[in-house]
Design an enzyme around this catalytic site. Structure first.
Site, mmCIF file in Angstrom:
data_model
loop_
_atom_site.group_PDB
_atom_site.id
_atom_site.type_symbol
_atom_site.label_atom_id
_atom_site.label_comp_id
_atom_site.label_asym_id
_atom_site.label_seq_id
_atom_site.Cartn_x
_atom_site.Cartn_y
_atom_site.Cartn_z
ATOM 1 C CB THR A 1 59.438 34.635 1.920
ATOM 2 O OG1 THR A 1 58.069 34.411 1.575
ATOM 3 C CG2 THR A 1 60.202 33.323 1.947
ATOM 4 C CD GLU B 1 49.548 34.682 3.110
ATOM 5 O OE1 GLU B 1 49.240 35.142 4.218
ATOM 6 O OE2 GLU B 1 48.905 33.761 2.565
ATOM 7 N N GLY C 1 55.958 22.128 -18.100
ATOM 8 C CA GLY C 1 55.856 23.433 -18.758
ATOM 9 C C GLY C 1 57.230 23.998 -19.067
ATOM 10 C CB CYS D 1 57.466 32.822 -4.465
ATOM 11 S SG CYS D 1 56.491 34.141 -3.732
ATOM 12 N NE ARG E 1 57.176 40.383 -8.204
ATOM 13 C CZ ARG E 1 56.757 40.618 -6.949
ATOM 14 N NH1 ARG E 1 57.595 41.074 -6.051
ATOM 15 N NH2 ARG E 1 55.500 40.386 -6.609
HETATM 16 P P1 NAD Z 1 55.813 43.528 -3.612
HETATM 17 O O1 NAD Z 1 57.099 43.945 -4.168
HETATM 18 O O2 NAD Z 1 54.619 43.352 -4.507
HETATM 19 O O3 NAD Z 1 55.363 44.574 -2.476
HETATM 20 C C1 NAD Z 1 56.205 45.085 -1.483
HETATM 21 C C2 NAD Z 1 55.683 46.482 -1.130
HETATM 22 O O4 NAD Z 1 56.354 46.939 0.058
HETATM 23 C C3 NAD Z 1 55.948 47.546 -2.191
HETATM 24 O O5 NAD Z 1 54.727 48.178 -2.522
HETATM 25 C C4 NAD Z 1 56.931 48.514 -1.506
HETATM 26 O O6 NAD Z 1 56.759 49.854 -1.940
HETATM 27 C C5 NAD Z 1 56.559 48.334 -0.069
HETATM 28 N N1 NAD Z 1 57.583 48.743 0.910
HETATM 29 C C6 NAD Z 1 58.894 48.401 0.950
HETATM 30 N N2 NAD Z 1 59.483 48.950 2.029
HETATM 31 C C7 NAD Z 1 58.533 49.652 2.706
HETATM 32 C C8 NAD Z 1 58.523 50.423 3.908
HETATM 33 N N3 NAD Z 1 59.623 50.589 4.650
HETATM 34 N N4 NAD Z 1 57.369 51.008 4.289
HETATM 35 C C9 NAD Z 1 56.257 50.855 3.553
HETATM 36 N N5 NAD Z 1 56.191 50.118 2.410
HETATM 37 C C10 NAD Z 1 57.314 49.517 1.990
HETATM 38 O O7 NAD Z 1 56.083 42.179 -2.812
HETATM 39 P P2 NAD Z 1 55.118 40.910 -2.599
HETATM 40 O O8 NAD Z 1 55.034 40.092 -3.826
HETATM 41 O O9 NAD Z 1 53.861 41.362 -1.936
HETATM 42 O O10 NAD Z 1 55.993 40.080 -1.559
HETATM 43 C C11 NAD Z 1 56.180 40.508 -0.233
HETATM 44 C C12 NAD Z 1 56.787 39.373 0.552
HETATM 45 O O11 NAD Z 1 55.860 38.279 0.630
HETATM 46 C C13 NAD Z 1 58.060 38.789 -0.042
HETATM 47 O O12 NAD Z 1 58.926 38.417 1.002
HETATM 48 C C14 NAD Z 1 57.570 37.556 -0.770
HETATM 49 O O13 NAD Z 1 58.564 36.566 -0.882
HETATM 50 C C15 NAD Z 1 56.464 37.091 0.130
HETATM 51 N N6 NAD Z 1 55.437 36.295 -0.544
HETATM 52 C C16 NAD Z 1 54.986 36.669 -1.774
HETATM 53 C C17 NAD Z 1 53.980 35.923 -2.397
HETATM 54 C C18 NAD Z 1 53.472 36.309 -3.767
HETATM 55 O O14 NAD Z 1 52.764 35.513 -4.375
HETATM 56 N N7 NAD Z 1 53.780 37.497 -4.275
HETATM 57 C C19 NAD Z 1 53.433 34.800 -1.750
HETATM 58 C C20 NAD Z 1 53.902 34.473 -0.488
HETATM 59 C C21 NAD Z 1 54.910 35.225 0.109
#
Ligand code: NAD
Length: 438
Positions: free
Chosen positions: A122, A151, A256, A263, A331
């Site tokens: 995002t 996503e 709640g 997010c 988080r």
């Molecule tokens: P997360 O912190 O769980 O995972 C991010 C991963 O990226 C980590 O494992 C980190 O080690 C890795 N990483 C960072 N830099 C890297 C690099 N240069 N090379 C290789 N790996 C690298 O994050 P997440 O919850 O999966 O969220 C990711 C993105 O998706 C965010 O922008 C978030 O806003 C978005 N998003 C999250 C959700 C959710 O429900 N978690 C839903 C929709 C969108």
């Protein structure tokens, strides 16, 4: 298609596994050796229902692999997805794009031929253009396109959300990139799931606008709940009656303890900052952020009232600390505001969570972890339901009440009714937006 997925967090791992299940060849990269070692051993570093089975299936079929080496992963890839974190930047509330831009630079240096660099993280409006600039500056003349593919999956239901999405949003600038994205999502397209194809900026904006809208809806019902408590209305009936209106819908209308998670807090904050920077403040979102903090603080007041004004010397059992059920994600969970207030106020706090302990042990110092609600409640003065895990939906309330020093229940997810609590022997019951029992 050959796909590289950068980042194996909640989004990257689920997306990588699901793309491999579509039949594509997927290599997932992470820079965290602990995660890659676990994945190579067949272990899933996060808790997401069904992910282990789907991952094993596709690894065995030879379509899914994991590496620390980005160069190997992107060799010959048709598309490279960036799914790294975009947390709130310290100090100003902006989305921190350090990880995205670092990934873009690494991709540029490792690229060998044409590919589409797809941002799944995002990111604020304009980021895909910056990704393009960073790649072009790192390796002038490189043949590539960028695409925005935000996503929308929800943790806890991530596989279903990815496989059966309400829509897929794709922002592109060229027909070539559009075709690559269409090929990647063909299995969904063939099953009539809508694909919204747009420009880069609109795709980026759709994600923030959608999340801010949902956060607003939750916050709206939370404020209505506070008013319900004052006027003697029942917020569960109110949201039911509202949600039956097709223009409103019944989702995200459950009152709640305030929204949390990885997010909504950071995305509302980032959208508010984007608006301020462009002299188009989104006041409604700014207000939502403030009200959500008030909601969490109101929960602390509610618990203090149940403890006759303060927590000192009280034993409090807390059921659930993850920001929602079916995830281990802590988080920005409301528990991170509420539990420290209890501990700081002098309460002895016992905590139970089906998946939250691994993260929670670092984040919630000073609490005792228990295996089940009955052990946690024994001899306690107050029982608090903070996350609505299924395990907490059919508790033996009489057994709980009978084992407590003071039979008081704070049901911050409105799972039970005051009459259930009274029948079970609780002397006090408070929930959200409904008349309690004191
Ligand atoms: P997360 O912190 O769980 O995972 C991010 C991963 O990226 C980590 O494992 C980190 O080690 C890795 N990483 C960072 N830099 C890297 C690099 N240069 N090379 C290789 N790996 C690298 O994050 P997440 O919850 O999966 O969220 C990711 C993105 O998706 C965010 O922008 C978030 O806003 C978005 N998003 C999250 C959700 C959710 O429900 N978690 C839903 C929709 C969108």
């Amino acid at each position: 298609m050959k796909i590289a997925m950068i980042g194996t967090g909640y989004v990257g791992l689920v997306s990588g596994v699901c793309f491999s299940d579509f039949g594509h060849k997927v290599v997932c990269v992470d820079k965290d050796p602990r995660k890659i070692e676990m994945l190579e051993r067949g272990e899933v570093p996060i808790y997401e229902p069904g992910l282990d089975v789907l991952m094993h299936k596709n690894v065995e079929a030879g379509r899914l692999s994991f590496t620390l080496d980005l160069k190997t992963a992107i060799d010959g890839a048709d598309a490279v997805f960036i799914a790294v974190g975009t947390p709130t930047r310290r100090g100003d509330g902006h989305a921190d794009l350090t990880y995205v831009m670092a990934a873009a630079e690494e991709i540029a240096k490792a690229a060998t031929g044409y590919m589409v660099v797809v941002t799944k993280s995002t990111v604020p409006v304009g980021t895909n253009r910056k990704v393009k600039e960073v790649i072009s500056a790192a390796v002038p003349g490189l043949d590539f396109d960028v695409a925005s593919n935000p996503e929308f999956l929800r943790e806890g239901a991530a596989i279903d959300d990815f496989m059966k999405p309400d829509r897929v949003v794709v922002g592109v600038e060229s027909d070539r990139a559009k075709q690559v994205m269409a090929d990647i999502y063909r299995p969904l397209y063939l099953r009539d799931f809508p694909i919204v194809t747009t420009d880069l900026e609109s795709a980026e904006m759709i994600k923030y606008a959608a999340n801010a809208f949902l956060a607003t809806k939750i916050t709206f019902i939370n404020e209505i709940a506070a008013l319900c408590e004052k006027v003697g209305a029942d917020v569960k009936s109110v949201s039911k009656g509202m949600g039956m209106d097709g223009r409103i819908g019944n989702k995200f209308l459950h009152a709640g303890p305030g929204y949390g998670g990885s997010c909504f807090p950071k995305d509302t904050m980032a959208l508010a900052r984007i608006g301020q920077e462009h002299a188009a403040p989104i006041s409604i979102v700014e207000t939502v952020i403030k009200v959500n903090e008030d909601v969490k603080r109101r929960m602390i007041d509610k618990l203090a009232d149940l403890c006759d004004g303060g927590f000192n010397g009280q034993t409090v059992a807390v059921l659930g600390v993850t920001f929602k059920p079916n995830t281990d994600d802590m988080r920005d969970a409301p528990s991170l505001t509420i539990v420290p207030a209890l501990v700081g106020g002098g309460a002895k706090v016992r905590v139970v969570d089906p998946q939250g302990r691994r993260e929670g042990e670092h984040l919630l110092p000073g609490v005792t972890w228990e295996e089940d609600p009955y052990a946690a409640a024994k001899g306690a003065d107050l029982l608090v339901i903070l996350t609505e895990w299924n395990e907490f939906r059919a508790l033996d309330l009489s057994r709980l009440a009978g084992s407590m020093a003071q039979a008081k229940l704070a049901d911050l997810r409105n799972i039970y009714a005051a009459s259930d609590a009274a029948a079970a022997g609780f002397t006090a019951y408070e929930s959200i937006g409904r008349v309690g029992l004191t």
